[in-house]
Each structure stands twice: as C-alpha cells, then as structure tokens.
Motif scaffolding. Structure first.
Motif, PDB file in Angstrom:
ATOM      1  N   LYS A  45      16.888 -53.730 -57.077  1.00 58.34           N
ATOM      2  CA  LYS A  45      17.640 -52.956 -56.094  1.00 58.34           C
ATOM      3  C   LYS A  45      17.871 -53.762 -54.814  1.00 58.34           C
ATOM      4  O   LYS A  45      18.979 -53.756 -54.249  1.00 58.34           O
ATOM      5  CB  LYS A  45      16.891 -51.661 -55.769  1.00 58.34           C
ATOM      6  CG  LYS A  45      16.865 -50.660 -56.915  1.00 58.34           C
ATOM      7  CD  LYS A  45      16.074 -49.419 -56.532  1.00 58.34           C
ATOM      8  CE  LYS A  45      15.983 -48.435 -57.701  1.00 58.34           C
ATOM      9  NZ  LYS A  45      15.154 -47.249 -57.343  1.00 58.34           N
ATOM     10  N   ILE A  46      16.828 -54.457 -54.371  1.00 59.24           N
ATOM     11  CA  ILE A  46      16.942 -55.266 -53.155  1.00 59.24           C
ATOM     12  C   ILE A  46      17.940 -56.403 -53.352  1.00 59.24           C
ATOM     13  O   ILE A  46      18.767 -56.702 -52.482  1.00 59.24           O
ATOM     14  CB  ILE A  46      15.556 -55.831 -52.765  1.00 59.24           C
ATOM     15  CG1 ILE A  46      14.651 -54.721 -52.224  1.00 59.24           C
ATOM     16  CG2 ILE A  46      15.688 -56.959 -51.744  1.00 59.24           C
ATOM     17  CD1 ILE A  46      15.008 -54.248 -50.839  1.00 59.24           C
ATOM     18  N   LEU A  47      17.877 -57.054 -54.533  1.00 58.24           N
ATOM     19  CA  LEU A  47      18.776 -58.168 -54.809  1.00 58.24           C
ATOM     20  C   LEU A  47      20.227 -57.696 -54.913  1.00 58.24           C
ATOM     21  O   LEU A  47      21.150 -58.400 -54.477  1.00 58.24           O
ATOM     22  CB  LEU A  47      18.356 -58.882 -56.093  1.00 58.24           C
ATOM     23  CG  LEU A  47      17.079 -59.721 -55.990  1.00 58.24           C
ATOM     24  CD1 LEU A  47      16.658 -60.225 -57.366  1.00 58.24           C
ATOM     25  CD2 LEU A  47      17.285 -60.899 -55.033  1.00 58.24           C
ATOM     26  N   ARG A  48      20.442 -56.531 -55.490  1.00 59.83           N
ATOM     27  CA  ARG A  48      21.814 -56.008 -55.578  1.00 59.83           C
ATOM     28  C   ARG A  48      22.365 -55.719 -54.180  1.00 59.83           C
ATOM     29  O   ARG A  48      23.544 -55.960 -53.902  1.00 59.83           O
ATOM     30  CB  ARG A  48      21.846 -54.748 -56.443  1.00 59.83           C
ATOM     31  CG  ARG A  48      21.646 -55.022 -57.935  1.00 59.83           C
ATOM     32  CD  ARG A  48      21.899 -53.784 -58.770  1.00 59.83           C
ATOM     33  NE  ARG A  48      21.569 -54.000 -60.163  1.00 59.83           N
ATOM     34  CZ  ARG A  48      22.356 -54.621 -61.046  1.00 59.83           C
ATOM     35  NH1 ARG A  48      23.528 -55.111 -60.642  1.00 59.83           N
ATOM     36  NH2 ARG A  48      21.984 -54.761 -62.302  1.00 59.83           N
ATOM     37  N   ARG A  49      21.510 -55.217 -53.316  1.00 58.42           N
ATOM     38  CA  ARG A  49      21.963 -54.964 -51.945  1.00 58.42           C
ATOM     39  C   ARG A  49      22.264 -56.286 -51.235  1.00 58.42           C
ATOM     40  O   ARG A  49      23.266 -56.404 -50.532  1.00 58.42           O
ATOM     41  CB  ARG A  49      20.897 -54.179 -51.178  1.00 58.42           C
ATOM     42  CG  ARG A  49      21.374 -53.761 -49.801  1.00 58.42           C
ATOM     43  CD  ARG A  49      20.428 -52.827 -49.091  1.00 58.42           C
ATOM     44  NE  ARG A  49      20.881 -52.573 -47.741  1.00 58.42           N
ATOM     45  CZ  ARG A  49      20.166 -51.984 -46.803  1.00 58.42           C
ATOM     46  NH1 ARG A  49      18.942 -51.549 -47.088  1.00 58.42           N
ATOM     47  NH2 ARG A  49      20.650 -51.787 -45.585  1.00 58.42           N
ATOM     48  N   ALA A  50      21.385 -57.279 -51.440  1.00 61.40           N
ATOM     49  CA  ALA A  50      21.614 -58.597 -50.836  1.00 61.40           C
ATOM     50  C   ALA A  50      22.916 -59.201 -51.340  1.00 61.40           C
ATOM     51  O   ALA A  50      23.693 -59.780 -50.562  1.00 61.40           O
ATOM     52  CB  ALA A  50      20.442 -59.527 -51.148  1.00 61.40           C
TER      53      ALA A  50
END
Length: 241
Positions: free
Chosen positions: A134-139
């Motif tokens: 989830k964090i990587l998709r936001r990044a």
C-alpha cells in the motif's frame, strides 16, 4: 575524500558558531547536522543520534515544530535509527515526517514519495508485505504525478513494488511492473542512464519473476535482450492468476 579533516573543520565551525551566536542558533544546527552526517558516513552509527536529536530541538525552537526544515532533520534521525536497526523507533520518526510534510507541501509532493520508499523498507523488514504494498503504491502514484512516468525515481519505485509483489506471489502484476521499470532504465541516455551494474540487478529481478512464472528460459533471454535494446516485448503470451 579527506573525511578526517572535514570532520575537524565541522567541529571547529560548530564551536565558533556556538560562541558567536549561541548554542541554540540555527547556524549551529547546520554545522551539527553536517557533522552528524559525516560521522555516520564514516561508520559510527550511534554517536550521530544525539547530534540529530539536538539539531531537531534547535530547529524546532528556531523555525517552529511545523517547519519543513524540522522534517528534513527528523528524516535524517530516522535514517540513523534504521542504521542501528531500531525499526520501531525509526517508524515513529517517519510518522512525524509524513504528517509534517503533508501539512507543509500537501499529500502529493515528491518528498512524501521519498519518505514512503524508506517507510516501505521498514515494513519489508517486519514482513508486513500487505502494508508495504500500500505504501509503495502511494509512493508510485506520487512519483508518477510529480516527476513523470519515465523518471528514474519512478522506475526505482516500480522495481521495489515488483519485488514486493513477487514476495506475495502476485507474479503477473510483478512481471508487468518490473518490465515497465526495466524499459524506462534501458531507454535512458546521457546523464540519466543508470550504471550497468544496476541495470544488471534489475535484469536479474525480472529474470527471477519469469522463472517463477515457469516461462521458458530461451524465451526469457529473448525478452531480456529486447528490453536491454529498449524494445518492449509486450505482455506474456500466457497468464497465470
């Protein structure tokens, strides 16, 4: 390359500023920050922590607790805590950085994307792969909007996401994301071109994903050669769910 002399100079600069300006002056924090970064780069990972914490306090007093400068200071502190493998402490500091940068720059600034990449590496260590994704998709969304689809930073984020997807056995999507990143790097020229060693590492990641998809080795080599030449071989002819 003369790190010892540089360290001595930073110490002298800090002492002079402390006497001339006072121990809590923002210029003292500048010298102390530089000194802490240099000490950490030389392999001392424990002593810089107290330096970074002092920098944070000085800059909070000088610029206010919501200043972006305090965010940069806190980010450096988090990096030091990660070097010490104090993952929970680092995560707490990164939470502060995220909140501060969102308030200062908005939720789509590329600084936030950079913070999320570091945040994701902590989640990876903790094997919290769903949260990491989830964090990587936001990044990735931030980097694509702020820097563009073909920027090297965007591609690096994609590679990190592809590795995460591979760990979770989401291999079809991992292949698509890794292939896109591989193509971005392969098509870069001039100063933007990544070192051959890094391109080889990306090629290895893509190779492993294709192996796990049971793709034939001779066709794997053909695809990798095409991408190295800057050509997209297209989607895999067979899909796996």
């Amino acid at each position: 390359g003369r790190a010892i002399e540089a360290e001595q100079s930073f110490w002298e600069a800090m002492k002079i500023r402390e006497v001339a300006l006072g121990k809590d002056h923002s210029e003292v924090a500048v010298s102390l920050f530089n000194l802490a970064k240099l000490v950490q780069a030389r392999g001392d990972i424990k002593n810089p922590e107290s330096m970074f914490r002092r920098v944070v306090k000085i800059d909070e007093k000088s610029f206010g607790k919501d200043s972006p400068r305090v965010g940069y200071d806190t980010f450096a502190l988090a990096d030091n805590l990660m070097a010490q493998k104090r993952w929970n402490d680092a995560r707490k500091e990164l939470d502060k950085v995220v909140a501060l940068f969102e308030k200062s720059f908005g939720k789509e600034h590329h600084f936030l994307g950079d913070v999320f990449i570091v945040y994701a590496s902590i989640l990876q260590v903790d094997k919290k792969y769903g949260e990491e994704e989830k964090i990587l998709r936001r990044a990735l969304a931030i980097h694509q909007k702020a820097l563009g689809d073909n920027h090297n930073t965007t591609a690096r984020t994609m590679i990190q996401l592809a590795v995460n997807l591979r760990v979770q056995e989401k291999l079809n999507e991992a292949e698509r994301v890794a292939r896109s990143a591989f193509l971005i790097f392969s098509n870069q020229t001039g100063a933007n071109r990544v070192p051959a060693e890094m391109l080889g590492q990306i090629s290895d990641i893509y190779f492993l994903i294709l192996i796990e998809l049971h793709y034939p080795r001779n066709l794997i080599q053909e695809r990798i050669e095409m991408i190295h030449e800057g050509n997209d071989p297209g989607a895999l002819p067979t899909a796996r769910t």
